[in-house]
Scaffold this active site. Structure first.
Site, PDB file in Angstrom:
ATOM      1  N   HIS A   1      17.979  -0.990  -1.920  1.00 23.79           N
ATOM      2  CA  HIS A   1      16.582  -0.842  -1.484  1.00 23.79           C
ATOM      3  C   HIS A   1      16.310  -1.608  -0.192  1.00 23.79           C
ATOM      4  O   HIS A   1      16.056  -2.805  -0.229  1.00 23.79           O
ATOM      5  CB  HIS A   1      15.639  -1.328  -2.595  1.00 23.79           C
TER       6      HIS A   1
ATOM      7  N   SER B   1     -21.228  -3.823   0.086  1.00 23.36           N
ATOM      8  CA  SER B   1     -21.176  -4.592  -1.155  1.00 23.36           C
ATOM      9  C   SER B   1     -20.964  -6.068  -0.887  1.00 23.36           C
ATOM     10  O   SER B   1     -21.079  -6.890  -1.778  1.00 23.36           O
ATOM     11  CB  SER B   1     -20.017  -4.081  -1.999  1.00 23.36           C
ATOM     12  N   GLY B   2     -20.616  -6.396   0.356  1.00 27.03           N
ATOM     13  CA  GLY B   2     -20.248  -7.772   0.649  1.00 27.03           C
ATOM     14  C   GLY B   2     -18.731  -7.898   0.727  1.00 27.03           C
ATOM     15  O   GLY B   2     -18.207  -8.893   1.201  1.00 27.03           O
ATOM     16  N   GLY B   3     -18.014  -6.859   0.263  1.00 32.13           N
ATOM     17  CA  GLY B   3     -16.553  -6.881   0.298  1.00 32.13           C
ATOM     18  C   GLY B   3     -16.014  -6.521   1.685  1.00 32.13           C
ATOM     19  O   GLY B   3     -16.762  -6.062   2.547  1.00 32.13           O
ATOM     20  N   VAL B   4     -14.715  -6.752   1.868  1.00 30.86           N
ATOM     21  CA  VAL B   4     -14.083  -6.515   3.163  1.00 30.86           C
ATOM     22  C   VAL B   4     -14.109  -5.028   3.534  1.00 30.86           C
ATOM     23  O   VAL B   4     -14.456  -4.665   4.660  1.00 30.86           O
ATOM     24  CB  VAL B   4     -12.607  -6.997   3.133  1.00 30.86           C
ATOM     25  N   ASP B   5     -13.777  -4.165   2.569  1.00 30.08           N
ATOM     26  CA  ASP B   5     -13.601  -2.743   2.894  1.00 30.08           C
ATOM     27  C   ASP B   5     -14.890  -2.099   3.397  1.00 30.08           C
ATOM     28  O   ASP B   5     -14.888  -1.409   4.415  1.00 30.08           O
ATOM     29  CB  ASP B   5     -13.097  -1.959   1.672  1.00 30.08           C
ATOM     30  N   SER B   6     -15.982  -2.336   2.658  1.00 37.00           N
ATOM     31  CA  SER B   6     -17.225  -1.672   3.084  1.00 37.00           C
ATOM     32  C   SER B   6     -17.725  -2.262   4.399  1.00 37.00           C
ATOM     33  O   SER B   6     -18.271  -1.541   5.235  1.00 37.00           O
ATOM     34  CB  SER B   6     -18.293  -1.737   1.995  1.00 37.00           C
ATOM     35  N   SER B   7     -17.498  -3.567   4.619  1.00 38.22           N
ATOM     36  CA  SER B   7     -17.942  -4.173   5.892  1.00 38.22           C
ATOM     37  C   SER B   7     -17.168  -3.589   7.071  1.00 38.22           C
ATOM     38  O   SER B   7     -17.745  -3.272   8.113  1.00 38.22           O
ATOM     39  CB  SER B   7     -17.744  -5.689   5.885  1.00 38.22           C
TER      40      SER B   7
ATOM     41  N   GLU C   1      13.721  -1.489   1.542  1.00 39.54           N
ATOM     42  CA  GLU C   1      12.283  -1.765   1.698  1.00 39.54           C
ATOM     43  C   GLU C   1      11.848  -3.093   1.083  1.00 39.54           C
ATOM     44  O   GLU C   1      10.762  -3.578   1.379  1.00 39.54           O
ATOM     45  CB  GLU C   1      11.466  -0.610   1.099  1.00 39.54           C
TER      46      GLU C   1
ATOM     47  N   LYS D   1      -4.605  -2.128   2.618  1.00 40.51           N
ATOM     48  CA  LYS D   1      -5.518  -3.274   2.670  1.00 40.51           C
ATOM     49  C   LYS D   1      -5.263  -4.197   3.869  1.00 40.51           C
ATOM     50  O   LYS D   1      -6.186  -4.607   4.568  1.00 40.51           O
ATOM     51  CB  LYS D   1      -5.383  -4.081   1.374  1.00 40.51           C
TER      52      LYS D   1
ATOM     53  N   GLY E   1      13.534   6.252  -7.809  1.00 44.19           N
ATOM     54  CA  GLY E   1      12.776   6.711  -8.976  1.00 44.19           C
ATOM     55  C   GLY E   1      13.506   6.330 -10.240  1.00 44.19           C
ATOM     56  O   GLY E   1      14.694   5.998 -10.196  1.00 44.19           O
TER      57      GLY E   1
ATOM     58  N   CYS F   1      18.264   5.185  -3.041  1.00 40.38           N
ATOM     59  CA  CYS F   1      18.572   5.082  -4.471  1.00 40.38           C
ATOM     60  C   CYS F   1      18.565   6.461  -5.141  1.00 40.38           C
ATOM     61  O   CYS F   1      19.423   7.278  -4.859  1.00 40.38           O
ATOM     62  CB  CYS F   1      17.584   4.105  -5.134  1.00 40.38           C
ATOM     63  N   TYR F   2      17.584   6.776  -5.985  1.00 43.48           N
ATOM     64  CA  TYR F   2      17.547   8.100  -6.605  1.00 43.48           C
ATOM     65  C   TYR F   2      17.569   9.190  -5.529  1.00 43.48           C
ATOM     66  O   TYR F   2      18.185  10.237  -5.700  1.00 43.48           O
ATOM     67  CB  TYR F   2      16.283   8.225  -7.467  1.00 43.48           C
TER      68      TYR F   2
END
Ligand code: XMP
Length: 514
Positions: free
Chosen positions: A171, A225-231, A173, A370, A57, A84-85
């Site tokens: 870090h 919508s045609g997008g990946v998520d809604s499909s 990560e 995603k 942080g 870290c923090y």
């Protein structure tokens, strides 16, 4: 099997890398969630984590309002890793000393490890390359702790005598810490004793059973919508409830070339989904007439989408549920430095709408990032072409037509855009880009074609690389690819006689032109 029986809790202290920590844990096939640092201990206890990670942080533990943790988390009896923090907090909480520093140590560093177990298991005692990004540092360890790694400037890692509490100043990560993944895996598997059970196969099983339980014999509606998520959300819900799902696909007239047909036929033919396709383009163009302001375009398109969706959904008898493709990054209550407004939310979000219908929400992707959604799509049998597509904004081509959006100008842009994508796909660079597209400018310039003078439109080509869309760099497309795009757009698209390439990065520019 309960896929959430083992889970890591990540407490967020506002680091820009918090989501990366979660990514690394998930990649190791362990489920995790991010929660704000001040989540009450009662919540932490009821959550019953297998291990806890404290993020980094921007604060100093000496700041007046420095974010702190409840000591109670150390009585939960689960291992804790402070990054870290997070490490400085642990040190101070247990009576160690943290030195305030005006100068940041930022960039690569080498640490020497003096422990062959714990988080350094299997990494030997050789020097490790790590990434540092800190101001303050721990200069005296609390009683009962010992140093497990050192850098030239600081105590790089520590652990307590019981081997339950760990801290790293660097870090693990980030990709710049090459063995960071191994360090995180050691914490997960050697110390917290997790098993790698979080797979998309097991996720599907569990999500399908949850959806069935929730929906019973009810009916679900889902906007595509045609997008990946809604499909992907639709495909998952379809797996659970089959014919009880009806998808509504609104063609708003500002989709890419062939997009409406492609999405519709994939979901309809391959998945045999019940889909209502609505050609609402005329309605959208009517609304957009004379509108040039980008934010107004967004609002009009968003509202019209809701109106069309609403009308169509009301026509389906007995609907009780609305499925949406909300993702985890939209759900996390991160301690964000940028503030909530920095995240661009999808304008296709129809939650809370459909007044009077009182639909219950189903958000089967709300635990996923995603790239996990893409993996899920593959696992559900969706084609690479459908799920590997670049992000596409809700307001579509309308915010890539600078000035008024008319069916004619939309047709010009659609053709130019298809050529840009085609050439980039042919060059093999499509998957390396975050987005690539064409923009139609409200500028005419003089050209010459054959013996004739022309006075036509300018198309700008935009191609960017990015990890998350928050920052982006213009792609160094090879000259030959640019040459082919330019030649084809000018020759094949009627009404365009000039092509320019956008060489602006984000910030200070944005990815979209509007
Ligand atoms: P900018 O232009 O802000 O875009 O750099 C960042 C990412 O967000 C997408 N974007 C949108 N997506 N509705 C959306 O659903 C919008 O109004 C919108 N505006 C931008 C953009 O395509 C990029 O991936």
């Amino acid at each position: 099997m309960d896929i959430h029986s083992q889970k890591i809790l990540i407490l967020d202290f506002g680091s820009q890398y918090t989501q990366l920590i979660a990514r690394r844990v998930r990649e190791a096939r362990v489920y995790c969630e991010i929660h704000p640092y001040n989540a009450p201990v009662s919540f932490l206890r009821s959550y019953s984590p297998t291990g806890i990670i404290l993020s980094g942080g921007p604060s100093s533990v000496y700041d007046k309002d420095a974010p702190a943790i409840d000591r109670g988390i150390f009585s939960l009896g689960v291992p804790v890793l402070g990054i870290c923090y997070g490490m400085q907090l642990i040190a101070r909480l247990f009576g160690g000393r943290v030195a305030r520093s005006r100068k940041r140590e930022y960039g690569p560093a080498v640490i020497s490890v003096s422990d062959s177990g714990g988080i350094f298991h299997g990494l030997g005692k050789t020097p490790l390359k790590v990434w540092m990004s800190h101001g303050d540092r721990v200069i005296r360890l609390p009683k009962g702790f010992r140093v497990t790694a050192k850098s030239k400037n600081s105590i790089a890692a520590m652990k307590d005598s019981k081997g339950e509490i760990f801290g790293v100043q660097f870090h693990p990560e980030v990709a710049h810490t090459p063995l960071g993944r191994k360090i995180i895996e050691n914490f997960l598997f050697k110390i917290a004793k997790c098993s790698p059970t979080w797979t998309m196969g097991s996720f599907i099983e569990s999500a399908v059973s949850d959806i069935r339980k929730k929906v019973g014999g009810g009916k679900v509606v889902c906007g595509i919508s045609g997008g990946v998520d809604s499909s992907v959300a639709a495909a998952l819900v379809h797996r659970a409830v089959g014919k009880n799902l009806t998808c509504i696909f609104v063609d708003n007239g500002v989709l890419r070339k062939g997009e409406a047909d492609r999405v519709y036929s994939t979901l309809k033919k391959n998945f045999r989904m019940r889909i209502k396709k609505v050609d609402a383009s005329a309605r959208f163009f009517k609304r957009l007439k004379g509108v040039t302001d980008p934010e107004r375009k967004r609002k009009l398109i968003g509202n019209e989408f809701i109106r069309v969706f609403d009308e169509e959904a009301k026509g389906i008898k007995g609907v009780g549920f609305l499925a949406q493709g909300t993702l985890y990054p939209d759900v996390i209550e991160s301690v964000s430095l940028k503030g909530p407004s920095a995240t661009i939310k999808s304008h296709h979000n129809v939650g809370g709408l459909l007044k009077g219908m009182r639909l219950k929400l189903i958000e089967p992707l709300r635990e996923l990032f995603k790239d996990e959604v893409r993996e899920l799509g593959r696992e559900l049998g969706m084609s690479e072409e459908l799920i590997g597509r670049h992000p596409f904004p809700g307001p579509g081509l309308a915010i890539r037509i600078i000035g008024e959006v008319t069916p004619g100008r939309c047709a010009v842009l659609r053709e130019a855009d298809a050529i840009v994508l085609d050439e980039i796909k042919k060059s093999g660079l499509y998957t390396e880009m975050w987005q690539a597209f064409a923009v139609l400018l409200p500028v005419k310039t003089v050209g010459v074609m054959g013996d004739l003078r022309t006075y036509e439109n300018v198309v700008a080509v935009r191609a960017v690389t990015s990890v998350d869309g928050m920052t982006a760099d213009w792609a160094r497309l090879p000259y030959d690819v640019l040459k082919n795009i330019s030649a084809r757009v000018i020759n094949e698209v009627k009404g365009v006689n000039r092509v320019v390439y956008d060489i602006s990065s984000k910030p200070p520019s944005t990815i979209e032109w509007e």
